[in-house]
Design a protein around this motif. Structure first.
Motif: not given
Ligand SMILES: [Zn+2]
Lengths: 256, 278
Positions: B29-34, B47-54
């Motif tokens: 799970a992405c800690p930014y966009c969940q 990187q998160c495939p959805e929001c590019h959070y590293g």
């Molecule tokens: Zn994300």
């Protein structure tokens, strides 16, 4: 008299009877004109600044100040500057440099103000600029911690040629309460934290973090004494060439 | 496994090996966009495939992703056991060394990126939260001094929880020491690029993170001075969502550009070319 513990010093540094910036400035300088504002969007009252005379010579004075009543304390965030306060300080330091005036700062702050607006206005940036510019100011730059010297918010105004401390003052990387809360998850262990932080002037001078311990200013005699010490130090620093001054300042911080 | 290293954290190599053994159908799970996604959807840049959070990176791994060559400097500088003998702290250091393959919270060296020479520093969020120890400050100071001598630009990736309390006032003094070295590099007319990664906070934000000629950030990185908890205790209310994210800082004027990891090499190389020392 029994020996003061580190926590006694913390309490003395924070005591309501501690001299105010107003009284300190009028006791040490014959004349003073206050100057306001950061030239962007605010005048932060947590910092009182201007030009005064020390032994009839103009100097730039920058002091953090707490309040004496609730209203003042709210306006001044209990002595915690906002980014605009640091920008006002830096603006006036650069002015001092332009007119070859020595700079004296007086620090008594729990730390830079932790607020949402302070973050939006770039608290980190404001302190960072004081540090990088302070390193290269070509005029004598002397700091006196006269109460609490809290963290980066204090260092921003204490990165010059000499750092002095009042007998009843402290200087630390964070408050003993913060240290205890983070390391032991218990803010009540503040006495132990005060010991561990080695935040008293006596301990800090041993580690060469500061250069001199000066007596509290609480009457005319003690004010005259500090005035004399400041004058002598400024004279000494002014006798140096700019190159020597900056080299000496470099060595002071390079050794840490 | 001997009794001795039973409680030690795995080395980076062991971690990678273990990661490779995680079944590819494991959910993350992405800690930014969940957003939830399969581990296989995470690219080489983490990187998160959805929001590019590293996702947080080991310094050594970042170097591999970014550099064509890298020669480490000041590898042996480590926190002093005589100055800071506290046993708990010393154990933390031991653990951090094992976790990161580093002796301090920053990796420094001389690198090449797309034919450009540079002095490179990468802070490691897995080394006591990238906190600013005396030797962290010393390594960064020496990096700037070397760069000034060799007339090289500096690129510094920051990741830090702030000051290292166990090193007391000496941690605070690093902010002034490094700032001085940055000021000399600046005076010599050389280029300094900072890349703020998740999280960059406290004393690092209030010194060298904010002293670059250009300030780059990674998408959604947490960047701030004061901690959210401290702020909420002071103002007695909840802080707004995302008030310390890279995008908010850019909107407020404190970040020049936000660049996801897969584009960083290209953008950094271009900025270095455009700032070549005369
Ligand atoms: Zn994300």
């Amino acid at each position: 008299m029994t020996k003061k513990t580190a926590y006694d010093k913390v309490q003395a540094a924070r005591h309501p009877s501690k001299i105010t910036a107003d009284n300190l400035i009028s006791a040490l300088f014959e004349d003073f004109i206050e100057l306001h504002g950061d030239r962007h969007n605010k005048d932060d009252e947590a910092i009182k600044a201007g030009i005064g005379t020390l032994n009839h010579q103009p100097v730039t004075i920058i002091a953090t100040q707490k309040g004496t009543d609730t209203k003042e304390n709210i306006d001044r965030h209990f002595g915690s500057p906002e980014p605009q306060g640091y920008r006002k300080a830096l603006r006036l330091m650069k002015e001092a440099e332009r007119f070859n005036r020595p700079i004296i700062t007086f620090v008594n702050t729990p730390g830079a103000y932790p607020g949402v607006d302070a973050e939006y206005n770039g608290q980190g940036d404001a302190i960072a600029q004081c540090l990088i510019e302070g390193a290269q100011l070509s005029v004598p730059y002397l700091s006196v911690i006269y109460g609490e010297g809290g963290s980066g918010g204090a260092l921003a105004l204490a990165c010059g040629d000499q750092v002095w401390m009042f007998e009843n003052s402290t200087y630390s990387v964070l408050s003993p309460e913060g240290y205890a809360a983070i390391l032991w998850k218990d803010a009540k262990l503040v006495e132990q934290a005060s010991e561990d932080l080695k935040l008293t002037p006596e301990q800090l001078i041993k580690e060469e973090i500061i250069d001199k311990i000066v007596p509290e200013v609480n009457d005319i005699t003690s004010a005259k004494k500090l005035q004399k010490l400041l004058t002598a130090e400024i004279d000494k620093l002014q006798a140096l060439s700019t190159e020597d001054l900056l080299n000496q300042r470099k060595q002071r911080f390079r050794k840490f | 496994m001997t009794q001795n290293n039973l409680f030690q954290s795995p080395t980076p190599e062991q971690l990678t090996e273990r990661m490779d053994h995680i079944p590819s159908n494991t959910m993350m799970a992405c800690p930014y966009c969940q957003t939830k996604f399969f581990k296989t959807q995470l690219d080489e840049f983490r990187q998160c495939p959805e929001c590019h959070y590293g996702f947080r990176l080991l310094a050594h791994d970042r170097i591999k992703l970014l550099c064509d060559s890298f020669e480490e400097t000041e590898k042996d500088l480590a926190p002093s056991a005589t100055d800071f003998p506290d046993e708990k702290y010393q154990n933390k250091i031991k653990q951090a060394k094992a976790n990161t393959g580093l002796n301090e919270s920053v990796l420094t060296g001389i690198a090449k990126i797309a034919d450009q020479d540079l002095a490179l520093g990468v802070m490691d969020p897995y080394f006591i939260m990238g906190s600013l120890g005396s030797q962290t400050g010393e390594k960064i100071t020496r990096l700037f001094e070397l760069a000034t001598k060799k007339k090289l630009p500096v690129v510094l990736f920051t990741a830090s929880g702030g000051a290292r309390m166990q090193e007391r006032i000496f941690s605070l003094m690093q902010m002034a020491k490094v700032s001085r070295a940055v000021s000399e590099h600046k005076k010599a007319g050389l280029f300094y690029l900072t890349v703020l990664t998740d999280p960059t906070t406290g004393g690092v934000t209030a010194s060298f993170a904010m002293q670059g000629n250009i300030t780059m950030a990674e998408p959604h990185a947490l960047i701030g001075f004061a901690g959210q908890r401290v702020i909420e205790q002071t103002i007695h209310q909840k802080a707004p969502k995302d008030f310390q994210r890279a995008e908010t800082l850019m909107k407020n004027g404190f970040v020049d550009l936000i660049t996801p990891r897969d584009k960083q090499k290209e953008v950094i190389a271009k900025l270095l070319r455009w700032h070549q020392a005369k």
